[in-house]
Design an enzyme around this catalytic site. Structure first.
Site, mmCIF file in Angstrom:
data_model
loop_
_atom_site.group_PDB
_atom_site.id
_atom_site.type_symbol
_atom_site.label_atom_id
_atom_site.label_comp_id
_atom_site.label_asym_id
_atom_site.label_seq_id
_atom_site.Cartn_x
_atom_site.Cartn_y
_atom_site.Cartn_z
ATOM 1 N N HIS A 92 0.883 -1.156 0.000
ATOM 2 C CA HIS A 92 0.000 0.000 0.000
ATOM 3 C C HIS A 92 0.924 1.210 0.000
ATOM 4 O O HIS A 92 1.665 1.426 0.964
ATOM 5 C CB HIS A 92 -0.919 -0.023 1.229
ATOM 6 C CG HIS A 92 -1.953 -1.115 1.127
ATOM 7 N ND1 HIS A 92 -2.426 -1.813 2.222
ATOM 8 C CD2 HIS A 92 -2.596 -1.618 0.032
ATOM 9 C CE1 HIS A 92 -3.321 -2.705 1.795
ATOM 10 N NE2 HIS A 92 -3.435 -2.608 0.482
ATOM 11 N N HIS A 219 2.851 -3.528 6.596
ATOM 12 C CA HIS A 219 1.822 -2.497 6.375
ATOM 13 C C HIS A 219 1.830 -1.482 7.514
ATOM 14 O O HIS A 219 2.673 -1.535 8.396
ATOM 15 C CB HIS A 219 0.437 -3.153 6.306
ATOM 16 C CG HIS A 219 0.191 -3.909 5.042
ATOM 17 N ND1 HIS A 219 -0.718 -3.515 4.096
ATOM 18 C CD2 HIS A 219 0.750 -5.045 4.563
ATOM 19 C CE1 HIS A 219 -0.719 -4.364 3.091
ATOM 20 N NE2 HIS A 219 0.156 -5.311 3.348
ATOM 21 N N GLU A 311 1.193 -5.041 10.794
ATOM 22 C CA GLU A 311 0.719 -3.655 10.825
ATOM 23 C C GLU A 311 1.623 -2.962 11.836
ATOM 24 O O GLU A 311 1.608 -3.290 13.026
ATOM 25 C CB GLU A 311 -0.748 -3.609 11.285
ATOM 26 C CG GLU A 311 -1.715 -4.360 10.372
ATOM 27 C CD GLU A 311 -1.996 -3.630 9.062
ATOM 28 O OE1 GLU A 311 -1.594 -2.452 8.926
ATOM 29 O OE2 GLU A 311 -2.605 -4.245 8.164
HETATM 30 ZN ZN LIG Z 1 -2.014 -1.900 4.183
#
Ligand SMILES: [Zn+2]
Ligand SMILES: *[C@@H]1O[C@H](CO)[C@@H](O)[C@H](O)[C@H]1NC(C)=O
Ligand SMILES: *[C@@H]1O[C@H](CO)[C@@H](O)[C@H](O)[C@H]1NC(C)=O
Ligand SMILES: *[C@@H]1O[C@H](CO)[C@@H](O)[C@H](O)[C@H]1NC(C)=O
Ligand SMILES: *[C@@H]1O[C@H](CO)[C@@H](O)[C@H](O)[C@H]1NC(C)=O
Length: 436
Positions: A92, A219, A311
């Site tokens: 991302h 992420h 994350e």
């Molecule tokens: Zn992500």
């Protein structure tokens, strides 16, 4: 008394040393796509004998190469029974911390290897490590160009690739096939007919052409280590959906969370509803929210690779001033996680003439404490007849089988790893050809 000449030499060697230090020391900043390349080139020039740069088979939509730095004692070559590991970041484009952490990690591994840090030398000597700092360089540029205007980073801008597709929803959805007990042919058909973005295709080709054992996808936007499955079988929004290797994935996710300075602490929630710290900083993906077409489940279902999703923090685009602290918070976790490529068993499957048997299956039954439970996830051997089977400590029956051969079963006790140099237990098989 110093002579003037000595003073002169002294001062110049001091300045020289300072210059060298400036050239070699890592700069904490948000590296542009050109600077990312330069940063990796710098590491390679500092450590040419243990690094190699290469590009994935496709570029981003806008034409940026997807550059990987490999760190190993034999760059460019797979060594028999040496596990392959990868980290992928910035899929991302607006989640940027992992990108900077991987650049720092490459630099750190190189420096410490040169400084004769024994733990790092063991890690690099025993593991072939691949780091892909940015899978979405186009998204990164979009997010970065719009930073000021949004007074920080936008929650979504730059997340997708340049065609507006979220790469982490673009993988062939093998979960649905697995849930209805589809076979290998169903997987292959799905792969063939699934249209993918170039970034996704680059990963699929990379995955299918290297025997990766362990991986993490970095992420941002929350603070938690997320493990398979990511998708619920019935389309519900959130239901704990364990894989056959739930125990091993719990261990892998916990390894990251507990070695991170904050991830496993409660009170570190990004959102009031989601205090993952209360559950040790880990979550089953589908228990959090169901994702179809994600990279993590694709790794597990299409290949022998175990991947988790990290994350790394609430702020998707942390300010530069935070980066050195973030490195300190993540450093031990990043290293300890790579070391998990050495849990369980590994070995060779050969015939009676010593020839490797490729595509043999390795099936495991857990017989710890008298349970007899098949772990319904076979691993297959490489063309060299190698396998790696990640497992937590316990007692197992490991079977190697291939049609045309007599299967062989071995009882194996997996002990806890005692040191950072401990490797997976060697368990080799010799299968008798039934037609000779
Ligand atoms: Zn992500
Ligand atoms: C990366 O850097 C090398 C060496 O400076 C250069 O040859 C190459 O063209 C650069 N690649 C990109 C995409 O900037
Ligand atoms: C790692 O491998 C290198 C090159 O073979 C060797 O010189 C070094 O001693 C090894 N380090 C450790 C800790 O075994
Ligand atoms: C094996 O079985 C034991 C006993 O039930 C259990 O605690 C452990 O989690 C299992 N291990 C794996 C890898 O499934
Ligand atoms: C770890 O140490 C214990 C106790 O000394 C030993 O029994 C075990 O075999 C060791 N495990 C490995 C993987 O070396």
């Amino acid at each position: 008394m110093y002579s003037n000449m000595m003073k002169f030499t002294f001062i110049w060697s001091f300045i020289f040393a300072l210059t060298i230090q400036t050239i070699c020391s890592f700069e904490y900043k948000h590296h542009s796509n050109e600077e990312l390349n330069q940063s990796l080139q710098d590491v390679h020039h500092k450590c040419p004998s243990i690094t190699r740069l290469y590009e994935l088979s496709e570029k981003s939509v806008n034409g940026w190469p997807l550059t990987v730095i490999e760190i190993s004692t034999n760059p460019g070559e797979h060594e028999l029974l040496k596990p392959e590991f990868k980290y992928v970041a910035n899929m991302h484009g607006n989640e940027v911390l992992g990108r900077e952490l991987l650049l720092r990690l490459a630099d750190y591994l190189c420096n410490e290897y040169r400084n004769n840090n024994v733990d790092i030398q063991n890690l690099v000597n025993n593991t072939r490590i691949h780091l892909l700092p940015s899978l979405n360089p186009d998204g990164w540029e979009l997010a970065t160009a719009n930073l000021d205007q949004n007074h920080g980073s936008d929650w979504l801008l730059g997340r997708s690739n340049l065609n507006g597709i979220d790469i982490n929803r673009d993988f062939p959805d093998l979960d649905l096939i697995a849930f209805r007990h589809g076979d290998k042919d169903d997987f292959i058909n799905t792969l063939i007919y699934h249209k993918m973005q170039p970034e996704t295709r680059a990963i699929v080709v990379w995955l299918l052409s290297n025997p990766f054992v362990l991986s993490a996808n970095l992420h941002g936007g929350a603070l938690v280590a997320n493990y398979p499955f990511d998708e619920t079988p019935d389309g519900s929004m959130n239901t704990y959906t364990p894989s056959a290797d739930d125990t091993t994935f719990l261990h892998l996710a916990r390894t990251y969370a507990t070695n991170h300075r904050r991830m496993s602490h409660s009170g570190t929630a990004c959102d009031q509803d989601e205090d993952f710290g209360k559950q040790g900083g880990i979550t089953n993906g589908a228990a959090w929210y169901s994702v179809a077409g994600g990279m993590q489940d694709f790794n597990y279902l299409a290949t022998n690779t175990f991947e988790i999703t990290l994350e790394l923090g609430c702020d998707k685009y942390p300010p530069e001033s935070q980066l050195s602290k973030e490195w300190e918070d993540n450093k031990k976790a990043l290293l300890e996680f790579i070391n998990q490529a050495h849990i369980g068993a590994k070995g060779l499957v050969r015939d009676e003439n010593g020839m490797p048997i490729d595509n043999a299956i390795i099936r495991v039954q857990n017989i710890t404490d008298g349970v007899n439970q098949i772990i319904n996830h076979d691993i297959s051997t490489t063309k060299n007849g190698e396998y790696w089977r990640l497992l937590t400590p316990g007692l197992y029956e490991i079977m190697a089988a291939k049609s045309g051969y007599l299967p062989e079963v071995k009882t194996v006790s997996i002990e806890p790893r005692n040191t950072t140099a401990t490797q997976a237990k060697n368990v080799h098989f010799v299968l008798r050809n039934l037609f000779e």
